[in-house]
Design a protein around this motif. Sequence first.
Motif, short mmCIF file in Angstrom:
data_model
loop_
_atom_site.label_atom_id
_atom_site.label_comp_id
_atom_site.label_asym_id
_atom_site.label_seq_id
_atom_site.Cartn_x
_atom_site.Cartn_y
_atom_site.Cartn_z
N ASP A 48 -4.46 -2.58 -2.97
CA ASP A 48 -5.67 -3.37 -2.86
C ASP A 48 -6.72 -2.71 -3.74
O ASP A 48 -7.03 -1.53 -3.56
N PRO A 49 -7.28 -3.44 -4.71
CA PRO A 49 -8.21 -2.81 -5.65
C PRO A 49 -9.55 -2.42 -5.07
O PRO A 49 -10.28 -1.64 -5.66
N GLY A 50 -9.87 -2.95 -3.89
CA GLY A 50 -11.18 -2.67 -3.30
C GLY A 50 -12.26 -3.48 -3.99
O GLY A 50 -11.97 -4.55 -4.53
N PRO A 51 -13.52 -3.03 -4.01
CA PRO A 51 -13.92 -1.71 -3.52
C PRO A 51 -13.93 -1.64 -1.99
O PRO A 51 -14.17 -2.62 -1.33
N LEU A 52 -13.65 -0.44 -1.51
CA LEU A 52 -13.68 -0.15 -0.11
C LEU A 52 -14.89 0.73 0.16
O LEU A 52 -15.01 1.80 -0.44
N SER A 53 -15.79 0.28 1.01
CA SER A 53 -17.00 1.04 1.32
C SER A 53 -16.95 1.47 2.77
O SER A 53 -16.71 0.64 3.66
N VAL A 54 -17.19 2.77 3.01
CA VAL A 54 -17.16 3.31 4.36
C VAL A 54 -18.35 4.24 4.54
O VAL A 54 -18.87 4.79 3.56
N PRO A 55 -18.81 4.44 5.78
CA PRO A 55 -19.90 5.41 6.00
C PRO A 55 -19.34 6.83 5.99
O PRO A 55 -18.16 7.07 6.31
N GLU A 56 -20.18 7.76 5.64
CA GLU A 56 -19.79 9.18 5.65
C GLU A 56 -19.24 9.56 7.03
O GLU A 56 -19.78 9.16 8.06
N GLY A 57 -18.16 10.33 7.02
CA GLY A 57 -17.55 10.77 8.27
C GLY A 57 -16.43 9.87 8.76
O GLY A 57 -15.68 10.25 9.68
N ALA A 58 -16.28 8.70 8.17
CA ALA A 58 -15.24 7.76 8.61
C ALA A 58 -13.85 8.24 8.19
O ALA A 58 -13.71 9.06 7.27
N ILE A 59 -12.84 7.71 8.87
CA ILE A 59 -11.46 7.93 8.44
C ILE A 59 -11.08 6.79 7.49
O ILE A 59 -11.26 5.62 7.81
N VAL A 60 -10.58 7.16 6.33
CA VAL A 60 -10.22 6.18 5.31
C VAL A 60 -8.70 6.06 5.24
O VAL A 60 -7.98 7.06 5.28
N SER A 61 -8.23 4.84 5.14
CA SER A 61 -6.79 4.57 4.98
C SER A 61 -6.58 3.82 3.67
O SER A 61 -7.13 2.74 3.47
N LEU A 62 -5.80 4.40 2.79
CA LEU A 62 -5.48 3.79 1.50
C LEU A 62 -3.97 3.57 1.46
O LEU A 62 -3.21 4.41 1.92
N ASN A 63 -3.55 2.44 0.90
CA ASN A 63 -2.14 2.07 0.99
C ASN A 63 -1.58 1.55 -0.32
O ASN A 63 -2.30 1.01 -1.15
N CYS A 64 -0.27 1.73 -0.47
CA CYS A 64 0.47 1.14 -1.59
C CYS A 64 1.76 0.54 -1.04
O CYS A 64 2.39 1.11 -0.14
N THR A 65 2.16 -0.57 -1.62
CA THR A 65 3.49 -1.12 -1.36
C THR A 65 4.25 -1.14 -2.68
O THR A 65 3.65 -1.20 -3.75
#
Lengths: 116, 112
Positions: B7-24
């Motif tokens: 998924d190209p994003g953009p993915l925006s998250v607040p500081e301190g969050a857990i981020v999940s990035l994926n590939c198939t």
Amino acid sequence: DTGVSQNPRHKITKRGQNVTFRCDPISEHNRLYWYRQTLGQGPEFLTYFQNEAQLEKSRLLSDRFSAERPKGSFSTLEIQRTEQGDSAMYLCASSSHPGRSTDTQYFGPGTRLTVL
Amino acid sequence: QKEVEQDPGPLSVPEGAIVSLNCTYSNSAFQYFMWYRQYSRKGPELLMYTYSSGNKEDGRFTAQVDKSSKYISLFIRDSQPSDSATYLCAMNWPHGGQNFVFGPGTRLSVLP
């Protein structure tokens, strides 16, 4: 800094001109790779050297592209008769660990080519 | 269908969050899986390297590989603004030469 270095960092040229880029790998690495990366895409493999031997070339590497690694150290990538479609970031990477079938590759900062 | 998709994003998250990035991916022969981080106008920087299925942890980063689903993930705990970058997955297969196949990357922004 003993990482992979590339020169120049930026190159602007007119269509039809020839350009040459240089890559200096990490000194103890015997494998060297060239990739091309366009905006919003991941790097695309172009070619690979083990020492001075060019062992693999992508079909992306047209006849206008040639790469050399004459003494098994630095490498050059030349593009002849540049076209606007050649505009991209050209990345070099190097790796070691002889005997393994896959190595981790360490990238240089890239050379950004703009063809006008 | 591309060999590796992200998924190209953009993915925006607040500081301190857990981020999940994926590939198939589609090629079941892939055995070696890598995650790279790329800051704007810089070369990719290797973050994690895993072989076959399973998990690998390194500091705030965890890489997971599920070969049965042809799915890999990178988790970033306690995300920081300095994690803002594009994250690329890459993969290869035994005796596949050195032709690493990269995904297109996911652009991540961690907001302070």
